[in-house]
Motif scaffolding. Sequence first.
Motif, PDB file in Angstrom:
ATOM      1  N   VAL A 151      35.204  85.530 111.179  1.00  0.00           N
ATOM      2  CA  VAL A 151      34.180  84.488 111.276  1.00  0.00           C
ATOM      3  C   VAL A 151      34.738  83.264 111.998  1.00  0.00           C
ATOM      4  CG1 VAL A 151      32.848  82.813 109.918  1.00  0.00           C
ATOM      5  CG2 VAL A 151      32.813  85.223 109.291  1.00  0.00           C
ATOM      6  N   GLY A 152      36.001  82.915 111.689  1.00  0.00           N
ATOM      7  CA  GLY A 152      36.632  81.773 112.332  1.00  0.00           C
ATOM      8  C   GLY A 152      36.771  81.952 113.831  1.00  0.00           C
ATOM      9  N   ILE A 153      37.237  83.111 114.281  1.00  0.00           N
ATOM     10  CA  ILE A 153      37.409  83.329 115.718  1.00  0.00           C
ATOM     11  C   ILE A 153      36.055  83.445 116.411  1.00  0.00           C
ATOM     12  CG2 ILE A 153      37.586  85.851 115.576  1.00  0.00           C
ATOM     13  CD1 ILE A 153      39.529  83.528 117.956  1.00  0.00           C
ATOM     14  N   SER A 154      35.062  84.019 115.731  1.00  0.00           N
ATOM     15  CA  SER A 154      33.715  84.113 116.316  1.00  0.00           C
ATOM     16  C   SER A 154      33.118  82.729 116.513  1.00  0.00           C
ATOM     17  CB  SER A 154      32.801  84.946 115.407  1.00  0.00           C
ATOM     18  OG  SER A 154      33.359  86.205 115.154  1.00  0.00           O
ATOM     19  N   SER A 155      33.272  81.857 115.514  1.00  0.00           N
ATOM     20  CA  SER A 155      32.752  80.491 115.655  1.00  0.00           C
ATOM     21  C   SER A 155      33.486  79.739 116.755  1.00  0.00           C
ATOM     22  CB  SER A 155      32.873  79.738 114.329  1.00  0.00           C
ATOM     23  OG  SER A 155      34.234  79.545 113.983  1.00  0.00           O
ATOM     24  N   TYR A 156      34.790  79.999 116.904  1.00  0.00           N
ATOM     25  CA  TYR A 156      35.566  79.387 117.991  1.00  0.00           C
ATOM     26  C   TYR A 156      34.983  79.776 119.344  1.00  0.00           C
ATOM     27  CZ  TYR A 156      39.505  78.766 121.218  1.00  0.00           C
ATOM     28  OH  TYR A 156      40.282  78.426 122.285  1.00  0.00           O
TER      29      TYR A 156
END
Length: 642
Positions: A156-161
Amino acid sequence: MNQFQYIVYIPLLPLLSFLLLGLFGKKLPGRISGFIGTLVLLAVTLLSVCVAYEYFFLDGKQDGVYKLLVPFKFTWLSFSPGLSIDMGITLDGISAMMLVVVSLVSLMVHLFSLDYMKGEPRFSVYYAFLSLFTFSMLGLVVATNIFQIYIFWELVGISSYLLIGFYYEKPSAVAAAKKAFIVTRFADLGFLVGILMLAFYAGSLDFETIMQTLRNGNSPQSLAITSASFLGFSALTWALVLVYAGGGGKSAMFPLHIWLPDAMEGPTPVSALIHAATMVVAGVYLVARLFPIFSFNNAALEVVTFIGTISALLAAIIACTQTDIKRVLAYSTMSQIGYMMLALGVSRYGGEHGLGYTASMFHLFTHAFFKSLLFLCAGAVIHFVHSNEMKDMGRLAKLMPLTHLCFLVACLSIAGVPPFSGFFSKEEILSAAYRHNKLVYGIGVFTAGLTAFYMFRLYFSVFWNKTNKEYHHHAHTGPMMKIALVCLALFSIVSGFVPFSKYISSDGVPFQVEAEWMQSLLPIAVAVLGILAAYILYFKESSRPEIIARNFGAIYRTAYRKFYIDELYLFVTKKIIFNGIGRPAAWIDRNIVDGTMNAIAKLTARLSNLIKGFQSGQLQAYVMYFFAGVAGLTLLIIYLWK
């Protein structure tokens, strides 16, 4: 449980969509990639609704209790007979609810983006990133163990990035993406340490096993984690607070909220997805998932209550001063997530004692619809006027009647005006707070008034206010955008009538929430006062807001500058960490560590210069050295012989 086997397709379909659009999307003409992504999400949404229906109305309730089911599970990595990492799917009340929320809001964002992102050079890449984010969030909410949830947490963190930094040619977007990624990484470190502590003491990674083991006060594992202490707090308290730190980072809770306003640099539909129903509520979901353990530790619940209350109030005050339409909504999101957290903090486990838990999940459910509606309406407005600033807006009610009506519905809902959905969920939160902590209740009511004020400040400034505002070269709201807005507006109206406590509770046992209308009068009155204040100040263009801002002086400037928290972070990082720690460390590395190695190298080079003459390649020199050595050895032997 075989009837739930098809649930595995819910996270897999967005993953396949991501792979397809990521690899071949650029070869597809026009908006084909967008239609593929949208159709996939439509299928995911239908499957999610079917799963929720079967769970809540057919097979989930056993002996009057909604059970935690595991319809799919396999061993991924096996380390020893007693330690393995499994991957699977958990199905209970909150996971079934989250499947519907995530898939439905994601579908609306996909649909809205077909018109909003039309003509973008990286249109297919955008839809690939949306699919990746949806897959990550769906995987998170159905995780069966803490290691699996951590994997999807990072996804989720890398997708939001990727989504926040979608416009990578803009330095501000790149900076915002890095800021969100770095801040949440610090929080995730706490999350990782916390789950490792829980797994170590419980002897398992599985959610159900951890909760059953640690809640049993007589078990050796529970006794070990509660008796071990550091700085006067038990290991259980530290583990839960560290887990909450990870959730607080994702949910933009104080003081790790600084990434959220800057994250508005991404496309506006992304804000509706990330900052309404998915990433920012991941922290709330995490606390709810581990709530049986949190409820076992009052100290951890006090931390949750305190941080949630401060975040709700702080964000509401800041939102009253912001002029960027998306930043107002960003701080509004932070404030509403704070409400959810404080509801969990004042809750206890089981039956009506768990009203705060149910209220928190109820508000998560209703907030997803009206907040995503607010962001998409903001996107339509920005699409129309080509600006984020409220000063560039006004008199849009007649020019954008559908957007105006939908925005008004969302504002009434978030303000807590009956009979819109936000009223019912917010009232349950305030009722739970009133039963357990009167101070928190008072702050909650005051924050509700501020919410009504800043949302209608935004509403009047955008759709009324200026009487002679003219717009040139504006873009029209496309049909797909209108469909998404109307659907979310309907959900924002009807979702509050769901008898939530009959389906979701802290212990799975349904209970009845009695409406206390007399207790509701105060929050309603405060909300109406907030709306009236906004009407007086912002319905018509006047100098009154500027006069009030000048009269408040330093107080207004402090709120406008977000209480200088960003500046404090910059001071700590640049002045203390970089200058006070980083530069001395760099000097030591450069002059002592590297200097020592360089000195050794120079000494070696000089020594080699002194002795390299012995390897000249001249035979006569070698013969001379040989006889000199023989003579030397002979003299040495004669000397020693004597």
